[in-house]
Design a protein around this motif. Structure first.
Motif, PDB file in Angstrom:
ATOM      1  N   VAL A 269       0.856  -1.185   0.000  1.00 59.35           N
ATOM      2  CA  VAL A 269       0.000   0.000   0.000  1.00 59.35           C
ATOM      3  C   VAL A 269       0.893   1.237   0.000  1.00 59.35           C
ATOM      4  CG1 VAL A 269      -1.686   1.340   1.321  1.00 59.35           C
ATOM      5  CG2 VAL A 269      -1.855  -1.149   1.266  1.00 59.35           C
TER       6      VAL A 269
ATOM      7  N   ALA B  25       0.578   5.408   0.306  1.00 54.50           N
ATOM      8  CA  ALA B  25      -0.294   6.585   0.550  1.00 54.50           C
ATOM      9  C   ALA B  25       0.527   7.833   0.235  1.00 54.50           C
ATOM     10  CB  ALA B  25      -0.830   6.555   1.980  1.00 54.50           C
ATOM     11  N   GLY B  26       1.090   8.510   1.274  1.00 52.96           N
ATOM     12  CA  GLY B  26       1.938   9.680   0.988  1.00 52.96           C
ATOM     13  C   GLY B  26       3.336   9.281   0.538  1.00 52.96           C
ATOM     14  N   GLY B  27       3.772   8.096   0.934  1.00 53.57           N
ATOM     15  CA  GLY B  27       5.104   7.596   0.547  1.00 53.57           C
ATOM     16  C   GLY B  27       6.239   8.122   1.423  1.00 53.57           C
ATOM     17  N   ALA B  28       5.925   8.911   2.462  1.00 53.37           N
ATOM     18  CA  ALA B  28       6.983   9.521   3.293  1.00 53.37           C
ATOM     19  C   ALA B  28       7.877   8.448   3.918  1.00 53.37           C
ATOM     20  CB  ALA B  28       6.364  10.400   4.376  1.00 53.37           C
ATOM     21  N   GLU B  29       7.301   7.348   4.344  1.00 47.78           N
ATOM     22  CA  GLU B  29       8.079   6.248   4.940  1.00 47.78           C
ATOM     23  C   GLU B  29       8.487   5.242   3.872  1.00 47.78           C
ATOM     24  OE1 GLU B  29       9.102   6.506   7.772  1.00 47.78           O
ATOM     25  OE2 GLU B  29       7.600   7.185   9.199  1.00 47.78           O
ATOM     26  N   LEU B  30       7.492   4.859   3.073  1.00 44.25           N
ATOM     27  CA  LEU B  30       7.667   3.758   2.124  1.00 44.25           C
ATOM     28  C   LEU B  30       8.828   4.023   1.155  1.00 44.25           C
ATOM     29  CD1 LEU B  30       5.982   1.191   1.757  1.00 44.25           C
ATOM     30  CD2 LEU B  30       4.844   2.307  -0.146  1.00 44.25           C
TER      31      LEU B  30
ATOM     32  N   HIS C 193      -1.380  15.108   7.485  1.00 43.94           N
ATOM     33  CA  HIS C 193      -1.132  15.759   8.785  1.00 43.94           C
ATOM     34  C   HIS C 193      -1.438  17.257   8.680  1.00 43.94           C
ATOM     35  CE1 HIS C 193       0.718  12.122  10.202  1.00 43.94           C
ATOM     36  NE2 HIS C 193       1.631  12.143   9.249  1.00 43.94           N
TER      37      HIS C 193
ATOM     38  N   ALA D  30       7.135  16.326  12.459  1.00 39.41           N
ATOM     39  CA  ALA D  30       8.224  16.580  11.502  1.00 39.41           C
ATOM     40  C   ALA D  30       8.357  18.034  11.043  1.00 39.41           C
ATOM     41  CB  ALA D  30       8.062  15.649  10.301  1.00 39.41           C
TER      42      ALA D  30
ATOM     43  N   THR E  83       0.221  10.882   5.621  1.00 39.38           N
ATOM     44  CA  THR E  83      -1.191  10.754   5.980  1.00 39.38           C
ATOM     45  C   THR E  83      -1.334  10.150   7.376  1.00 39.38           C
ATOM     46  OG1 THR E  83      -1.337   8.515   5.072  1.00 39.38           O
ATOM     47  CG2 THR E  83      -1.760  10.339   3.538  1.00 39.38           C
TER      48      THR E  83
ATOM     49  N   ASN F  36       0.806   6.955   8.980  1.00 38.25           N
ATOM     50  CA  ASN F  36       1.487   7.077  10.275  1.00 38.25           C
ATOM     51  C   ASN F  36       1.079   5.925  11.199  1.00 38.25           C
ATOM     52  OD1 ASN F  36       1.583   8.095  13.179  1.00 38.25           O
ATOM     53  ND2 ASN F  36       2.831   9.640  12.147  1.00 38.25           N
TER      54      ASN F  36
ATOM     55  N   ASP G  10       3.701  10.916  16.888  1.00 37.69           N
ATOM     56  CA  ASP G  10       2.853  11.758  17.746  1.00 37.69           C
ATOM     57  C   ASP G  10       1.367  11.368  17.777  1.00 37.69           C
ATOM     58  OD1 ASP G  10       4.723  14.089  18.670  1.00 37.69           O
ATOM     59  OD2 ASP G  10       5.141  13.862  16.547  1.00 37.69           O
TER      60      ASP G  10
ATOM     61  N   MET H 160      -6.395   0.420   5.949  1.00 38.96           N
ATOM     62  CA  MET H 160      -7.067   1.243   6.952  1.00 38.96           C
ATOM     63  C   MET H 160      -7.982   2.188   6.178  1.00 38.96           C
ATOM     64  SD  MET H 160      -5.635   3.802   9.896  1.00 38.96           S
ATOM     65  CE  MET H 160      -5.009   2.525  10.939  1.00 38.96           C
TER      66      MET H 160
ATOM     67  N   ARG I 247       5.421  17.159  23.999  1.00 43.74           N
ATOM     68  CA  ARG I 247       6.436  16.259  23.423  1.00 43.74           C
ATOM     69  C   ARG I 247       7.825  16.796  23.712  1.00 43.74           C
ATOM     70  NH1 ARG I 247       8.370  17.311  17.840  1.00 43.74           N
ATOM     71  NH2 ARG I 247       7.625  15.414  16.868  1.00 43.74           N
TER      72      ARG I 247
ATOM     73  N   GLN J 207      13.793  15.718  14.674  1.00 43.94           N
ATOM     74  CA  GLN J 207      12.406  15.929  14.254  1.00 43.94           C
ATOM     75  C   GLN J 207      11.430  14.977  14.939  1.00 43.94           C
ATOM     76  OE1 GLN J 207      12.446  15.889  10.018  1.00 43.94           O
ATOM     77  NE2 GLN J 207      12.913  18.054   9.900  1.00 43.94           N
ATOM     78  N   ARG J 208      11.814  13.720  14.984  1.00 48.84           N
ATOM     79  CA  ARG J 208      10.889  12.752  15.593  1.00 48.84           C
ATOM     80  C   ARG J 208      10.932  12.883  17.116  1.00 48.84           C
ATOM     81  NH1 ARG J 208       9.190   8.330  12.143  1.00 48.84           N
ATOM     82  NH2 ARG J 208      10.135   8.591  10.117  1.00 48.84           N
TER      83      ARG J 208
HETATM   84  C1  LIG Z   1      11.944  13.127   8.155  1.00 47.16           C
HETATM   85  C2  LIG Z   1      10.723  12.564   8.825  1.00 47.16           C
HETATM   86  C3  LIG Z   1      10.346  13.055  10.086  1.00 47.16           C
HETATM   87  C4  LIG Z   1       9.203  12.551  10.719  1.00 47.16           C
HETATM   88  N1  LIG Z   1       8.832  13.054  11.950  1.00 47.16           N
HETATM   89  C5  LIG Z   1       7.706  12.624  12.533  1.00 47.16           C
HETATM   90  C6  LIG Z   1       7.249  13.181  13.766  1.00 47.16           C
HETATM   91  O1  LIG Z   1       7.849  14.086  14.326  1.00 47.16           O
HETATM   92  N2  LIG Z   1       6.121  12.662  14.324  1.00 47.16           N
HETATM   93  C7  LIG Z   1       5.397  11.670  13.714  1.00 47.16           C
HETATM   94  O2  LIG Z   1       4.373  11.248  14.231  1.00 47.16           O
HETATM   95  N3  LIG Z   1       5.799  11.121  12.542  1.00 47.16           N
HETATM   96  C8  LIG Z   1       6.919  11.580  11.946  1.00 47.16           C
HETATM   97  N4  LIG Z   1       7.311  11.052  10.744  1.00 47.16           N
HETATM   98  C9  LIG Z   1       6.500   9.988  10.174  1.00 47.16           C
HETATM   99  C10 LIG Z   1       5.439  10.533   9.232  1.00 47.16           C
HETATM  100  O3  LIG Z   1       4.412  11.106   9.971  1.00 47.16           O
HETATM  101  C11 LIG Z   1       4.936   9.353   8.471  1.00 47.16           C
HETATM  102  O4  LIG Z   1       5.997   9.054   7.649  1.00 47.16           O
HETATM  103  C12 LIG Z   1       3.762   9.575   7.585  1.00 47.16           C
HETATM  104  O5  LIG Z   1       2.653   9.959   8.322  1.00 47.16           O
HETATM  105  C13 LIG Z   1       3.470   8.297   6.856  1.00 47.16           C
HETATM  106  O6  LIG Z   1       2.353   8.527   6.035  1.00 47.16           O
HETATM  107  P1  LIG Z   1       2.416   8.201   4.478  1.00 47.16           P
HETATM  108  O7  LIG Z   1       1.058   8.482   3.980  1.00 47.16           O
HETATM  109  O8  LIG Z   1       3.542   8.936   3.848  1.00 47.16           O
HETATM  110  O9  LIG Z   1       2.699   6.649   4.536  1.00 47.16           O
HETATM  111  P2  LIG Z   1       3.434   5.732   3.478  1.00 47.16           P
HETATM  112  O10 LIG Z   1       4.899   5.984   3.507  1.00 47.16           O
HETATM  113  O11 LIG Z   1       2.762   5.802   2.146  1.00 47.16           O
HETATM  114  O12 LIG Z   1       3.127   4.324   4.142  1.00 47.16           O
HETATM  115  C14 LIG Z   1       3.655   3.974   5.413  1.00 47.16           C
HETATM  116  C15 LIG Z   1       3.251   2.524   5.727  1.00 47.16           C
HETATM  117  O13 LIG Z   1       1.858   2.435   5.985  1.00 47.16           O
HETATM  118  C16 LIG Z   1       1.204   1.595   5.015  1.00 47.16           C
HETATM  119  N5  LIG Z   1      -0.055   2.275   4.705  1.00 47.16           N
HETATM  120  C17 LIG Z   1      -0.221   3.592   4.379  1.00 47.16           C
HETATM  121  N6  LIG Z   1      -1.525   3.895   4.281  1.00 47.16           N
HETATM  122  C18 LIG Z   1      -2.213   2.756   4.539  1.00 47.16           C
HETATM  123  C19 LIG Z   1      -3.598   2.430   4.580  1.00 47.16           C
HETATM  124  N7  LIG Z   1      -4.568   3.336   4.371  1.00 47.16           N
HETATM  125  N8  LIG Z   1      -3.950   1.153   4.878  1.00 47.16           N
HETATM  126  C20 LIG Z   1      -2.987   0.212   5.092  1.00 47.16           C
HETATM  127  N9  LIG Z   1      -1.661   0.461   5.063  1.00 47.16           N
HETATM  128  C21 LIG Z   1      -1.274   1.718   4.804  1.00 47.16           C
HETATM  129  C22 LIG Z   1       2.176   1.472   3.847  1.00 47.16           C
HETATM  130  O14 LIG Z   1       2.027   0.267   3.143  1.00 47.16           O
HETATM  131  C23 LIG Z   1       3.517   1.550   4.567  1.00 47.16           C
HETATM  132  O15 LIG Z   1       3.839   0.300   5.133  1.00 47.16           O
HETATM  133  C24 LIG Z   1       8.440  11.534  10.090  1.00 47.16           C
HETATM  134  C25 LIG Z   1       8.824  11.047   8.821  1.00 47.16           C
HETATM  135  C26 LIG Z   1       9.928  11.553   8.192  1.00 47.16           C
HETATM  136  C27 LIG Z   1      10.281  11.033   6.828  1.00 47.16           C
END
Ligand SMILES: Cc1cc2nc3c(=O)[nH]c(=O)nc-3n(C[C@H](O)[C@H](O)[C@H](O)COP(=O)(O)OP(=O)(O)OC[C@H]3O[C@@H](n4cnc5c(N)ncnc54)[C@H](O)[C@@H]3O)c2cc1C
Length: 289
Positions: free
Chosen positions: A29, A31-36, A77, A101, A110, A114, A123, A166, A184, A189-190
Motif C-alpha cells: 500500500v 499513501a503519501g510515501g513519506a516512509e515507504l 497531517h 516533523a 497521511t 502514520n 505523535d 485502513m 512532546r 524531528q521525531r
Molecule cells: C523526516 C521525517 C520526520 C518525521 N517526523 C515525525 C514526527 O515528528 N512525528 C510523527 O508522528 N511522525 C513523523 N514522521 C513519520 C510521518 O508522519 C509518516 O511518515 C507519515 O505519516 C506516513 O504517512 P504516508 O502516507 O507517507 O505513509 P506511506 O509511507 O505511504 O506508508 C507507510 C506505511 O503504511 C502503510 N499504509 C499507508 N496507508 C495505509 C492504509 N490506508 N492502509 C494500510 N496500510 C497503509 C504502507 O504500506 C507503509 O507500510 C516523520 C517522517 C519523516 C520522513
C-alpha cells in the motif's frame, strides 16, 4: 536508487484489497510515501508493485457526526492541524499534528500511513489513545472496527491483515468538561517522548483522568492503573504519584536505551512531563465541546 516499479491506482477498497491479495509480498500500500519510499530507497524494503490508495474516495474526508470525528486514512497531517472540525472537537490532536516533523512531511504524510507504519517515535497515536479512538479496516472480506489500543501490536507491527487497508479513524469527543493537553520532548524531528492527558477537575482535585505515553518503548500505551490512582488527588499529589509509580511505568512502557537517551532518563522525563501536561490541561488546555 529505486528500481522499476508498477503503480496501481484503484478507486475502490475492493479493487485495492484484491490487488494486495493477488500480488502478496510483491505489492505494498502506498499513501503519501513519506516512509515507504525512504525504506525502498535505502534497500530496506523490496516491492515491485505500489498500490496507491489515494484515489479511493472513502479514504478521504473529515466528518463530525453524533459526537464522533471520522477521519479518512488518506487525510494528511497538514489538513488535520488546520481543519476547523479537528481543532474544535479534538484540539490536542490538532496540536500534535502540527508538531509532526516539518511542513514537507506534514503535506505528504497521511494519518493512516502514520498509524499503519507504527513507528514508536510518532505523535498522533498517543493523543488518539486518550480519545479512545478506533480504526476501521477493510478488505474484500468486509469491514471491521478495532480499538487503536488493540491495533498497535509492537514496534512496526499492527493488526492489519495483508489484504486489508485502513479506511478511517473514529475519534469520540472527550467527556463533557474534560480538558486535554499534549506535550512532546524532541532533540531531532521525531519525538523522544510524547505524553497526552485529559482531565476533569472538581474543586482543585482530579475527578477523572486519561493518560497516554508514546515513543519511549515499543508502542504508545494508556496508563490505566495510574489513572485510577489520580482520582481525588490534587495536581501536586499527582506529581508524587507519578514518581511513586516508576516500576509500573517501566513495566507498561518498556523504555529502551538508545541514541535519544537512557531508559532511566526517559522514565524520569515521563513523570515530569505527565505532571506538566496535567497542569497545562487543568489551567489552559483545550476544552472539549
Ligand atoms: C523526516 C521525517 C520526520 C518525521 N517526523 C515525525 C514526527 O515528528 N512525528 C510523527 O508522528 N511522525 C513523523 N514522521 C513519520 C510521518 O508522519 C509518516 O511518515 C507519515 O505519516 C506516513 O504517512 P504516508 O502516507 O507517507 O505513509 P506511506 O509511507 O505511504 O506508508 C507507510 C506505511 O503504511 C502503510 N499504509 C499507508 N496507508 C495505509 C492504509 N490506508 N492502509 C494500510 N496500510 C497503509 C504502507 O504500506 C507503509 O507500510 C516523520 C517522517 C519523516 C520522513
Amino acid at each position: 536508487m529505486l528500481g522499476s516499479l508498477q503503480l496501481l491506482q484503484p478507486t475502490t477498497v475492493d479493487e485495492a484489497s484484491g490487488a494486495l491479495r493477488d500480488f502478496a509480498e510483491r505489492g505494498k500500500v502506498y499513501a503519501g510515501g513519506a516512509e515507504l519510499l525512504l525504506l525502498m530507497r535505502h534497500g530496506l524494503l523490496q516491492s515491485e508493485i505500489l498500490v496507491d490508495v489515494k484515489k479511493i474516495e472513502r479514504l478521504h474526508g473529515i466528518v463530525w457526526n453524533d459526537g464522533t470525528l471520522s477521519i479518512g486514512a488518506c487525510v494528511t497531517h497538514h489538513t488535520l492541524e488546520t481543519h476547523p472540525l479537528v481543532r474544535e472537537h479534538a484540539a490536542s490532536f490538532a496540536y500534535a499534528e502540527s508538531q509532526v516533523a516539518n511542513v514537507r512531511v506534514r503535506n505528504q504524510g497521511t494519518l493512516g500511513g502514520n498509524l499503519c507504519f507504527n513507528d514508536p517515535h510518532s505523535d498522533p497515536g498517543t493523543v488518539l489513545l486518550v480519545h479512545n479512538a478506533s480504526v476501521t479496516l477493510g478488505s474484500q472480506r468486509g469491514e471491521r472496527q478495532i480499538h487503536l489500543h488493540d491495533f498497535f501490536l509492537d514496534v512496526y507491527e499492527t493488526a492489519l491483515e495483508p489484504d486489508e487497508l485502513m479506511l478511517d479513524v473514529e475519534i469520540p469527543s472527550l467527556p463533557s468538561g474534560m480538558i486535554s493537553a499534549y506535550l512532546r520532548l524532541h532533540r531531532f524531528q521525531r519525538p523522544t517522548l510524547g505524553v497526552a492527558v485529559a482531565v476533569k477537575m472538581n474543586d482543585g482535585t482530579i475527578a477523572e483522568s486519561r493518560l497516554a505515553v508514546g515513543c519511549i518503548g515499543p508502542k504508545a500505551q494508556r496508563l490505566g492503573e495510574v489513572e485510577a490512582k489520580l482520582n481525588g488527588s490534587s495536581l501536586s499529589d499527582a506529581k508524587r504519584i507519578f514518581a511513586e509509580q516508576k516500576n509500573y511505568l517501566r513495566d507498561v512502557l518498556r523504555p529502551v536505551d538508545d541514541l535519544l537517551g537512557s531508559a532511566d532518563y526517559k522514565l524520569y522525563m515521563t513523570g515530569v512531563m505527565l505532571g506538566g501536561a496535567l497542569e497545562q490541561a487543568a489551567q489552559n488546555g483545550h476544552k472539549s465541546d
